[in-house]
Design an enzyme around this catalytic site. Structure first.
Site, mmCIF file in Angstrom:
data_model
loop_
_atom_site.group_PDB
_atom_site.id
_atom_site.type_symbol
_atom_site.label_atom_id
_atom_site.label_comp_id
_atom_site.label_asym_id
_atom_site.label_seq_id
_atom_site.Cartn_x
_atom_site.Cartn_y
_atom_site.Cartn_z
ATOM 1 N N CYS A 223 -4.375 -7.983 24.557
ATOM 2 C CA CYS A 223 -5.826 -8.048 24.375
ATOM 3 C C CYS A 223 -6.182 -8.305 22.916
ATOM 4 O O CYS A 223 -5.544 -7.774 22.001
ATOM 5 C CB CYS A 223 -6.462 -6.746 24.846
ATOM 6 S SG CYS A 223 -8.231 -6.655 24.567
ATOM 7 N N GLU B 128 -36.672 -9.402 10.399
ATOM 8 C CA GLU B 128 -35.574 -9.772 11.297
ATOM 9 C C GLU B 128 -35.760 -11.220 11.741
ATOM 10 O O GLU B 128 -36.866 -11.646 12.061
ATOM 11 C CB GLU B 128 -35.550 -8.838 12.517
ATOM 12 C CG GLU B 128 -34.609 -9.238 13.628
ATOM 13 C CD GLU B 128 -33.170 -9.372 13.174
ATOM 14 O OE1 GLU B 128 -32.527 -10.372 13.566
ATOM 15 O OE2 GLU B 128 -32.691 -8.493 12.427
ATOM 16 N N ASP C 105 -29.248 -4.386 5.574
ATOM 17 C CA ASP C 105 -28.119 -4.257 6.503
ATOM 18 C C ASP C 105 -27.769 -5.661 6.986
ATOM 19 O O ASP C 105 -27.995 -6.012 8.147
ATOM 20 C CB ASP C 105 -28.510 -3.354 7.679
ATOM 21 C CG ASP C 105 -27.335 -3.054 8.603
ATOM 22 O OD1 ASP C 105 -26.201 -3.474 8.282
ATOM 23 O OD2 ASP C 105 -27.559 -2.413 9.641
ATOM 24 N N CYS D 55 -21.137 -4.267 6.675
ATOM 25 C CA CYS D 55 -19.998 -4.336 7.594
ATOM 26 C C CYS D 55 -18.860 -5.164 7.003
ATOM 27 O O CYS D 55 -17.868 -5.418 7.681
ATOM 28 C CB CYS D 55 -20.428 -4.933 8.936
ATOM 29 S SG CYS D 55 -21.104 -6.602 8.817
#
Length: 491
Positions: A112, A369, A418, A445
């Site tokens: 996987c 956004e 973010d 991230c």
């Protein structure tokens, strides 16, 4: 033991070692002889790890990437591909296992392409991820290590069954059965797996109903090569606090045969609240279509984090690990240090998850956004929570914030960002610097782009890195989330 960082940073560091060892490398290639031939075997010590979870080792100054290995392993490998300064090899045998190696509980772990770190002890995963961020901040960000106040990474007590979202491709096995699973690494070959150990247990029940239904009615899965077949993927979401379930079938068409029967079967599963179709007739690797056709129930499910309620539709961006999300956003809120009257801009706000956390303590919050559907969800979530001090803008952050600052004189006491993995656009960073908020809270991230942007904010912007904390949102995977506080020290 060598420091463990991963991703392009690790690969770059490993490859830069080739230049430092140029004489040794040149010697290994004297007379045009390559570092190794395809199918050649040799022993290798794994010193580092890459973004995709492959081990990195060096032999005569040449870098090798080997899947299914971890730092500290001594292995026998076989060469599969040789490039100019690095190559790929297949693990043939573990000669001496790393002291951090553990047995993988999932039978599909090696095939996987989802989990990459199941064979690595969880405590070592946490240490490696924090080290990865620290290395990026010092090497790319230019921040001296003794100035980085990094608190221990937020880990999980139980790093399994944490994902509230799963996306299963649907296809056929070699013997003709309709199967669900995940793609093997670097391919679109489906590895059969109906019960991912990172996902909720309800996934298996929902998939079993759908697969049995497809077999019973002879409904074909989509074939990427021919463009024929109907069912492409199954999206499943669960609200951890509410227990509500959402099932969405991605189809190569606009209608689904015998859909009433499928709905009846799915609605028998406890918690099922939303069933829909996602229309995707394009020959593309993009999974979800933009049009959602409801079949039963509400067009969304609800969940809550730290008392803030959210409506989640099939296309909503919502953090997949709600247990860790509360820690991540709680840290961002703590770093914002709001007293009640501040104006806060929340950039790349998604469906307003951080915005609504901030709105409980700020004077007013403005979220930005790019995805219109997410903005609609954000406004609905603000209404759901009876928050009137929040306003949302649809558009690119690097366009909206400069425009509002330039044309309307907007100011900010705190800015929260973010961004996606590519980090912040330079135009956005320049506007943030001109707006001169007292604090910038950066949720990232990607340690490399985080460090790059911090270097700009610290160098040209007059900000200083004050606090750093990592949060493991993705146990068994390579990614790590980081929250950073930048405080202005120069007017």
């Amino acid at each position: 033991m060598a420091k463990t960082e991963s991703g392009n940073a690790a690969a770059g560091r490993a490859l830069s070692g080739v230049a430092a060892d140029s004489r040794e490398t040149a010697a290994s290639r004297r007379g045009g002889k390559p570092a190794a031939q395809k199918n050649e075997e040799f022993n290798l010590t794994i010193e580092d790890m890459s973004d995709d979870g492959s081990g990195i080792g060096r032999r005569t100054g040449f870098v090798w990437f080997v899947k299914d290995t971890v730092v500290g392993d001594v292995v026998r490998v076989r060469v599969t591909k040789v490039l100019k300064s690095y190559g790929y090899a297949r693990l043939m045998k573990i000669i001496t296992p790393s002291r951090h190696r553990v047995s993988e509980p999932c039978p599909a772990a090696h095939e996987c392409g989802g989990c990459t770190l199941q064979m690595l002890d969880y405590r070592e995963q946490l240490r490696m991820k924090q080290e990865k961020v620290l290395n990026a901040l010092t090497r790319i960000g230019g921040i001296p290590a003794d100035e980085i106040k990094m608190k221990p990474i937020f880990g999980m007590d139980n790093p399994w069954r944490y994902r509230n979202k799963a996306l299963f491709p649907i296809g056929k096995s070699r013997d003709g059965r309709i199967i669900a699973g995940f793609y093997a690494a670097r391919s679109h070959r489906i590895v059969e797996c109906g019960d991912c150990l990172l996902g909720v247990r309800e996934n298996q029940k929902i998939l079993r109903v759908i697969l049995d239904f497809l077999e019973e009615y002879g409904i074909e899965p989509y074939d990427e090569e021919t463009g024929k077949g109907l069912v492409r993927h199954v999206l499943i979401r669960k609200g951890f606090s509410s227990g509500e379930l959402l099932a969405c079938l991605v189809i190569n068409g606009r209608s689904f045969p015998h859909s009433g029967d499928l709905v009846s079967r799915l609605m028998l599963i406890p918690g099922m609240k939303s069933i829909s179709l996602s229309v995707n007739t394009a020959r593309t690797n993009v999974v979800m279509g933009k049009e959602i056709l409801p079949l039963a129930g509400e067009p969304y499910i609800e969940d809550s984090i730290a008392g803030v309620r959210y409506r989640i539709s099939p296309l909503s961006f919502y953090q997949v690990n709600p247990v860790q999300t509360e820690k991540l956003y709680g840290t961002a809120l703590s770093y914002a240090d709001l007293k009640g009257g501040e104006t806060v801009w929340d950039l790349y706000c998604g469906i307003g998850t951080i915005s609504l956390f901030l709105a409980r303590k700020a004077g007013k919050v403005r979220g930005v956004e790019i995805v219109p559907d997410a903005v609609r969800d954000a406004r609905a979530n603000a209404e759901l929570n009876h928050m009137e001090n929040v306003e949302f803008f649809a558009g690119k952050a690097e366009e909206v914030l400069p425009r509002e600052y330039r044309e309307h004189g907007e100011k900010a006491d705190v800015i929260v960002v973010d961004p996606p993995r590519k980090g912040c656009d330079r135009a956005l960073l320049d506007t943030m610097i001109r707006m001169a908020p007292k604090r910038i809270v950066y949720v990232s991230c990607n340690p490399s782009t985080l460090a790059r942007d911090i270097r700009i904010l610290a160098g040209e912007g007059g900000y200083r890195l004050k606090k750093v904390r990592c949060c493991d949102m993705f146990p068994m995977g390579m990614h790590v989330e980081t929250v950073v506080l930048m405080s202005r020290v120069r007017d």
